[in-house]
Design an enzyme around this catalytic site. Sequence first.
Site, PDB file in Angstrom:
ATOM      1  N   SER A 181       2.928  -1.325  -4.244  1.00 55.46           N
ATOM      2  CA  SER A 181       1.649  -0.629  -4.400  1.00 55.46           C
ATOM      3  C   SER A 181       1.093  -0.826  -5.810  1.00 55.46           C
ATOM      4  O   SER A 181       1.829  -0.769  -6.791  1.00 55.46           O
ATOM      5  CB  SER A 181       1.811   0.868  -4.116  1.00 55.46           C
ATOM      6  OG  SER A 181       0.574   1.516  -4.302  1.00 55.46           O
ATOM      7  N   GLY A 213       0.834  -1.205   0.000  1.00 54.97           N
ATOM      8  CA  GLY A 213       0.000   0.000   0.000  1.00 54.97           C
ATOM      9  C   GLY A 213       0.863   1.246   0.000  1.00 54.97           C
ATOM     10  O   GLY A 213       1.770   1.375   0.831  1.00 54.97           O
ATOM     11  N   SER A 231       0.278  -5.334  -8.320  1.00 55.27           N
ATOM     12  CA  SER A 231      -0.942  -5.630  -7.594  1.00 55.27           C
ATOM     13  C   SER A 231      -0.779  -6.967  -6.868  1.00 55.27           C
ATOM     14  O   SER A 231      -0.488  -7.991  -7.496  1.00 55.27           O
ATOM     15  CB  SER A 231      -2.101  -5.688  -8.601  1.00 55.27           C
ATOM     16  OG  SER A 231      -3.296  -5.682  -7.905  1.00 55.27           O
ATOM     17  N   GLY A 254      -1.291   4.906   5.100  1.00 53.19           N
ATOM     18  CA  GLY A 254      -0.784   3.876   5.995  1.00 53.19           C
ATOM     19  C   GLY A 254       0.567   3.343   5.550  1.00 53.19           C
ATOM     20  O   GLY A 254       1.534   3.318   6.326  1.00 53.19           O
ATOM     21  N   LYS A 288      -7.451  24.138   6.001  1.00 48.80           N
ATOM     22  CA  LYS A 288      -7.641  22.903   5.231  1.00 48.80           C
ATOM     23  C   LYS A 288      -6.881  22.984   3.901  1.00 48.80           C
ATOM     24  O   LYS A 288      -6.220  22.047   3.489  1.00 48.80           O
ATOM     25  CB  LYS A 288      -9.139  22.656   5.001  1.00 48.80           C
ATOM     26  CG  LYS A 288      -9.426  21.313   4.344  1.00 48.80           C
ATOM     27  CD  LYS A 288     -10.885  20.965   4.355  1.00 48.80           C
ATOM     28  CE  LYS A 288     -11.159  19.718   3.524  1.00 48.80           C
ATOM     29  NZ  LYS A 288     -10.877  18.456   4.213  1.00 48.80           N
ATOM     30  N   CYS A 348     -17.416   5.879   5.751  1.00 48.00           N
ATOM     31  CA  CYS A 348     -16.725   7.111   5.370  1.00 48.00           C
ATOM     32  C   CYS A 348     -17.804   8.166   5.113  1.00 48.00           C
ATOM     33  O   CYS A 348     -18.143   8.449   3.956  1.00 48.00           O
ATOM     34  CB  CYS A 348     -15.902   6.814   4.115  1.00 48.00           C
ATOM     35  SG  CYS A 348     -14.832   8.142   3.619  1.00 48.00           S
ATOM     36  N   CYS A 393     -10.457  16.403  12.290  1.00 51.54           N
ATOM     37  CA  CYS A 393     -10.921  16.512  10.915  1.00 51.54           C
ATOM     38  C   CYS A 393     -11.268  17.950  10.563  1.00 51.54           C
ATOM     39  O   CYS A 393     -11.807  18.680  11.411  1.00 51.54           O
ATOM     40  CB  CYS A 393     -12.181  15.652  10.784  1.00 51.54           C
ATOM     41  SG  CYS A 393     -12.179  14.692   9.312  1.00 51.54           S
TER      42      CYS A 393
HETATM   43  C1  LIG Z   1     -13.596  11.580  -0.361  1.00 51.04           C
HETATM   44  C2  LIG Z   1     -12.845  11.260   0.884  1.00 51.04           C
HETATM   45  C3  LIG Z   1     -12.524  12.271   1.775  1.00 51.04           C
HETATM   46  C4  LIG Z   1     -11.822  11.978   2.938  1.00 51.04           C
HETATM   47  N1  LIG Z   1     -11.501  12.986   3.794  1.00 51.04           N
HETATM   48  C5  LIG Z   1     -10.745  12.739   4.888  1.00 51.04           C
HETATM   49  C6  LIG Z   1     -10.322  13.804   5.736  1.00 51.04           C
HETATM   50  O1  LIG Z   1     -10.677  14.969   5.532  1.00 51.04           O
HETATM   51  N2  LIG Z   1      -9.547  13.495   6.809  1.00 51.04           N
HETATM   52  C7  LIG Z   1      -9.143  12.217   7.059  1.00 51.04           C
HETATM   53  O2  LIG Z   1      -8.399  12.003   8.042  1.00 51.04           O
HETATM   54  N3  LIG Z   1      -9.529  11.178   6.266  1.00 51.04           N
HETATM   55  C8  LIG Z   1     -10.311  11.409   5.190  1.00 51.04           C
HETATM   56  N4  LIG Z   1     -10.695  10.371   4.361  1.00 51.04           N
HETATM   57  C9  LIG Z   1     -10.301   8.999   4.695  1.00 51.04           C
HETATM   58  C10 LIG Z   1      -8.895   8.678   4.147  1.00 51.04           C
HETATM   59  O3  LIG Z   1      -8.793   8.980   2.799  1.00 51.04           O
HETATM   60  C11 LIG Z   1      -8.553   7.233   4.409  1.00 51.04           C
HETATM   61  O4  LIG Z   1      -8.649   7.009   5.788  1.00 51.04           O
HETATM   62  C12 LIG Z   1      -7.152   6.902   3.934  1.00 51.04           C
HETATM   63  O5  LIG Z   1      -7.021   7.059   2.550  1.00 51.04           O
HETATM   64  C13 LIG Z   1      -6.782   5.485   4.347  1.00 51.04           C
HETATM   65  O6  LIG Z   1      -5.478   5.231   3.996  1.00 51.04           O
HETATM   66  P1  LIG Z   1      -4.955   3.728   3.756  1.00 51.04           P
HETATM   67  O7  LIG Z   1      -3.480   3.834   3.600  1.00 51.04           O
HETATM   68  O8  LIG Z   1      -5.506   2.852   4.816  1.00 51.04           O
HETATM   69  O9  LIG Z   1      -5.673   3.234   2.414  1.00 51.04           O
HETATM   70  P2  LIG Z   1      -5.875   3.890   0.996  1.00 51.04           P
HETATM   71  O10 LIG Z   1      -5.705   5.361   1.008  1.00 51.04           O
HETATM   72  O11 LIG Z   1      -7.167   3.348   0.487  1.00 51.04           O
HETATM   73  O12 LIG Z   1      -4.705   3.286   0.123  1.00 51.04           O
HETATM   74  C14 LIG Z   1      -4.591   1.921  -0.174  1.00 51.04           C
HETATM   75  C15 LIG Z   1      -3.273   1.682  -0.868  1.00 51.04           C
HETATM   76  O13 LIG Z   1      -3.121   0.280  -1.081  1.00 51.04           O
HETATM   77  C16 LIG Z   1      -2.835   0.013  -2.446  1.00 51.04           C
HETATM   78  N5  LIG Z   1      -3.421  -1.292  -2.761  1.00 51.04           N
HETATM   79  C17 LIG Z   1      -4.721  -1.671  -2.643  1.00 51.04           C
HETATM   80  N6  LIG Z   1      -4.855  -2.951  -3.028  1.00 51.04           N
HETATM   81  C18 LIG Z   1      -3.628  -3.372  -3.390  1.00 51.04           C
HETATM   82  C19 LIG Z   1      -3.124  -4.603  -3.898  1.00 51.04           C
HETATM   83  N7  LIG Z   1      -3.913  -5.668  -4.104  1.00 51.04           N
HETATM   84  N8  LIG Z   1      -1.803  -4.693  -4.194  1.00 51.04           N
HETATM   85  C20 LIG Z   1      -0.973  -3.625  -4.009  1.00 51.04           C
HETATM   86  N9  LIG Z   1      -1.404  -2.445  -3.532  1.00 51.04           N
HETATM   87  C21 LIG Z   1      -2.710  -2.328  -3.233  1.00 51.04           C
HETATM   88  C22 LIG Z   1      -3.468   1.174  -3.203  1.00 51.04           C
HETATM   89  O14 LIG Z   1      -2.844   1.321  -4.466  1.00 51.04           O
HETATM   90  C23 LIG Z   1      -3.163   2.330  -2.248  1.00 51.04           C
HETATM   91  O15 LIG Z   1      -1.838   2.792  -2.448  1.00 51.04           O
HETATM   92  C24 LIG Z   1     -11.434  10.642   3.208  1.00 51.04           C
HETATM   93  C25 LIG Z   1     -11.776   9.606   2.309  1.00 51.04           C
HETATM   94  C26 LIG Z   1     -12.479   9.915   1.167  1.00 51.04           C
HETATM   95  C27 LIG Z   1     -12.821   8.795   0.203  1.00 51.04           C
END
Ligand SMILES: Cc1cc2nc3c(=O)[nH]c(=O)nc-3n(C[C@H](O)[C@H](O)[C@H](O)COP(=O)(O)OP(=O)(O)OC[C@H]3O[C@@H](n4cnc5c(N)ncnc54)[C@H](O)[C@@H]3O)c2cc1C
Length: 401
Positions: free
Chosen positions: A34, A7, A77, A11, A378, A159, A343
């Site tokens: 990723s 990812g 992937s 995170g 923001k 969300c 937030c």
């Molecule tokens: C419209 C919107 C607005 C938001 N606003 C806020 C905000 O204002 N404040 C806030 O704190 N949070 C906000 N969030 C929430 C925030 O975006 C998420 O909490 C955050 O993106 C989570 O991060 P993550 O690393 O867990 O996963 P993600 O951001 O979903 O990233 C997942 C990663 O894993 C990779 N991946 C997935 N599957 C595979 C695979 N099979 N093989 C290899 N790589 C893979 C993807 O390419 C990506 O790089 C918002 C979300 C949305 C949708």
Amino acid sequence: MRIIVIGGSFGGLTAAFDLRRLLPRESHEVTLISRDRRFTFIPSLPWVAMGQKTISDISFDLEQPLSSRGIDFLEASVTRIDPSSKCVYTEDGSHKYDYLLIATGHRSANEAVPGLGPFDGPGHSLMSPPESEEARDSWQAFLRDPGPIVVGCAPGASCLGPAYEFAFEAHHALKKRKLCHKAPITFITPEPFLGHFGVGGFGNIRQYMEGELEKRDIRYFTSSAISRIAAGGVETADGKVFESCYSMIIPPLAGVNAIADSPGLGNPKGFIPVDSNYQHRDFENLYAVGVAVAMPPVEETPVPVNFPKTAHMTEQMAKMAARNIVADIMGEEKTSHELMVECLMDMGQEAVHMVADPVRPPRNVSTISKGRRWLWAKRFFAGYYLWKIQRGATRSPKWVW
Ligand SMILES: Cc1cc2nc3c(=O)[nH]c(=O)nc-3n(C[C@H](O)[C@H](O)[C@H](O)COP(=O)(O)OP(=O)(O)OC[C@H]3O[C@@H](n4cnc5c(N)ncnc54)[C@H](O)[C@@H]3O)c2cc1C
């Protein structure tokens, strides 16, 4: 020793940078895999839908920031993980690890409600860059021929903030064009009250959100289960039909297929069960953070609402998990702390800043504050975050998220 992070978002990137900083390069290899080769600041996707930003404004290529800090980057992937043989499988091959950290985020569970879109049905969504670009193109077309709008969340959504943000931003855009009379907005949510946000609400957020929607003539329906989205309207389980020319409905989430296809790794929804140290409950060399993690709802509600895992919370989880992997390797004690959430929500002309600490009630801090200064904060923070994370800086300043 080889540590693999899956990812490249909040995170994965935070954890990879921290692991690299904490572990000696001579003896520990850190590899980030990723599917997407770009990091996108997802919280800015509503601005993409509104045409205020492009995806390239809010994203960057992962290769250079990672390789310049001694992290191997693999654009691939992951199809499956075998925790017993400690192996990650991609379309191109297999990769052995000593420790694995999973931060694969979500899959939109569009199968939950017929018509959730945009690629499976007529609804629009903000959950990913391509979806927000589709929402923008359809929004531009909608402005040329406006009509009633429905904004909301499907049952089981977690969300929820982006739905509110979109409703406020859409209203602001319509008001500027003097189109509010042609495009009444209806807000439909599974939450038992406005501002529940899957965390049980905080402070006087309920009264505040009710006032803000009422001030804008936005009709709202709580404890409502959207049951179908069609081209001309949105239906709820209690038989109501709401006319709609533009339906922005946030879907419920599930874990990605790679987790669901790895027996023993995830729960039935594909989310990963972890303990308070973000270590997998059954596999000690495996950690998971962010949206990929299984977290129970804060309470039972008449229509299901799930627990949100924000980017700010993901960053906290990633820092703890990275530290705990290092503690494991060094034979030290693992540590963790309660998550808090902060937030900033864009409301058009101003923004609201919300803090809940800890995120699960009961809390020590529960505050909301609104004003134009938060809108500037923001806007500043989005650019600042992109700037600092590209430089491997993983700590966010307090009181700005
Ligand atoms: C419209 C919107 C607005 C938001 N606003 C806020 C905000 O204002 N404040 C806030 O704190 N949070 C906000 N969030 C929430 C925030 O975006 C998420 O909490 C955050 O993106 C989570 O991060 P993550 O690393 O867990 O996963 P993600 O951001 O979903 O990233 C997942 C990663 O894993 C990779 N991946 C997935 N599957 C595979 C695979 N099979 N093989 C290899 N790589 C893979 C993807 O390419 C990506 O790089 C918002 C979300 C949305 C949708």
